[in-house]
Design an enzyme around this catalytic site. Structure first.
Site, PDB file in Angstrom:
ATOM      1  CG  HIS A  56      93.487 -80.240 -37.992  1.00 54.72           C
ATOM      2  ND1 HIS A  56      93.994 -80.236 -36.740  1.00 54.72           N
ATOM      3  CD2 HIS A  56      92.864 -78.899 -38.153  1.00 54.72           C
ATOM      4  CE1 HIS A  56      93.812 -78.955 -36.082  1.00 54.72           C
ATOM      5  NE2 HIS A  56      93.116 -78.384 -37.157  1.00 54.72           N
ATOM      6  CD  GLU A  58      96.374 -84.858 -37.988  1.00 50.55           C
ATOM      7  OE1 GLU A  58      97.083 -84.952 -37.218  1.00 50.55           O
ATOM      8  OE2 GLU A  58      95.668 -84.111 -38.780  1.00 50.55           O
ATOM      9  CB  CYS A  84      95.792 -81.141 -32.623  1.00 53.13           C
ATOM     10  SG  CYS A  84      94.068 -81.480 -33.372  1.00 53.13           S
ATOM     11  CB  ALA A 163     112.597 -54.201 -55.222  1.00 53.40           C
ATOM     12  NE  ARG A 193     102.974 -57.683 -50.716  1.00 55.06           N
ATOM     13  CZ  ARG A 193     102.147 -56.554 -51.327  1.00 55.06           C
ATOM     14  NH1 ARG A 193     101.104 -56.435 -51.686  1.00 55.06           N
ATOM     15  NH2 ARG A 193     102.732 -55.365 -51.282  1.00 55.06           N
ATOM     16  CG  ASP A 209     105.056 -46.660 -52.619  1.00 50.71           C
ATOM     17  OD1 ASP A 209     105.443 -45.315 -53.116  1.00 50.71           O
ATOM     18  OD2 ASP A 209     105.639 -47.566 -52.400  1.00 50.71           O
ATOM     19  CG  LEU A 213     100.193 -52.686 -47.440  1.00 53.36           C
ATOM     20  CD1 LEU A 213     100.463 -52.507 -45.975  1.00 53.36           C
ATOM     21  CD2 LEU A 213     101.498 -53.118 -48.116  1.00 53.36           C
TER      22      LEU A 213
END
Length: 334
Positions: A56, A58, A84, A163, A193, A209, A213
């Site tokens: 993390h 820190e 945390c 779009a 994305r 299409d 992805l």
């Protein structure tokens, strides 16, 4: 709560800047930045949460200070989000800061995650560390609004994206796909994305299409495809080669789908790309938090109509002759 100074705000702004370097890599964890200053106000350590599952912010900041030979017991650490207090992929950061015996900790905002939510601050205060909380709180919350929303409502932040032509169509007659984006706007779309955990389409989009992805044109960690499946997918469909594909049967209530994505798959943010009927369903049920609409200068005259959304209430940016409208559903995130 102790009073913050203008110096505290300057250091927190630097921590916020560092936090953004984790965009696209830290999720489903939050983006976090940390800055360490010595008693003379000099920055002696910096860090951010670089990648989910990794150290993390820190931890990285402490490591950078120690590499310089800095004694931390008289230092101040600035962190955009409460450290945390639990064991997850890494040990609790609050315990590390207590062991370092920082003189002071300045925190942007409290972590809403149930296993933290004030416990990290409690650990610091029990260790005798002076804690100032709420410095640039609005900016710190805005940075991780998806994370905050997900753990408050226990479902992903939903961004609807499409779009459309200048006259309001998403595809040509019969659903035939039309290229409405430009090279520049496609890069910007992939940047969006990259900030999501998962992306959702319906079977019709796959049949017309055959999308992969995936995230291209932008650095990222991972993106999980999600499909609402009304028909059997073709064996050659690109998505079937993705082992992380999540599929729900047609007719699954959207509210239940969102609950499942959060509870069963740990998804905190979802981009919905279509088709038009699926997008309209999210709009009709008010199950969205953010819109992104790209308007092309092209006119199609007829075809598949885009969802009807008043663009006048959205912010707009212009790029490469395209207008990109965006907005947030303030009902859920004031």
């Amino acid at each position: 709560m102790n009073t913050a100074t203008s110096f505290d705000e300057r250091m927190m702004r630097r921590a916020l800047q560092l936090a953004t370097f984790g965009r696209g890599f830290a999720s489903p964890n939050p983006m976090v930045g940390a800055v360490i200053t010595d008693p003379d106000g000099r920055i002696v350590g910096e860090g951010w949460h670089r990648r989910w599952g990794g150290p993390h912010a820190e931890v990285n900041a402490v490591a950078s200070a120690r590499a310089r030979g800095v004694e931390l017991q008289d230092c101040t650490i600035y962190v955009t989000l409460e450290p945390c207090a639990h064991y997850g992929k890494t040990p609790p950061c609050a315990r590390l800061l207590a062991e370092c015996r920082f003189r002071r900790a300045v925190i942007g905002c409290v972590d809403p995650f149930p296993k933290v939510d004030g416990r990290g601050i409690g650990i610091l205060r029990e260790a005798g560390i002076e804690v100032t909380c709420g410095v640039l709180e609005r900016e710190c919350r805005e940075l991780n609004r998806r994370f905050f929303f997900a753990h408050t409502h226990r479902r992903p932040w939903v961004q609807l994206k499409w779009a459309q032509s200048l006259d309001g169509f998403m595809a040509a007659e019969g659903g035939y796909p039309v290229q409405l984006s430009s090279p520049v706007s496609r890069v910007l779309m992939h940047r969006e994305r990259a900030a999501a955990d998962a992306i959702l389409v319906g079977t019709g989009t796959i049949l017309s299409d055959d999308p992969a992805l995936t995230v291209r044109c932008w650095p990222h960690r991972h993106l999980r495809p999600v499909v609402i499946q009304s028909h059997r997918l073709p064996r050659a469909a690109q998505l079937l080669r993705n082992p992380d594909l999540i599929s729900y049967p047609h007719g699954t209530p959207l509210s239940r789908l969102l609950d499942s994505l959060y509870a069963d798959h740990g998804i905190t943010s979802l981009m919905v790309e279509g088709g038009a009927a699926l997008l309209c369903s999210f709009l009709d049920e008010n199950l969205w938090q953010e819109l992104r609409i790209e308007v092309s200068p092209v006119r199609l005259h007829k075809g598949v109509s885009a969802p009807e959304v008043p663009l006048s209430g959205l912010s707009v940016t212009e790029t490469d002759s395209r207008h990109i409208f965006s907005g947030v559903n303030n009902q859920f995130f004031p």
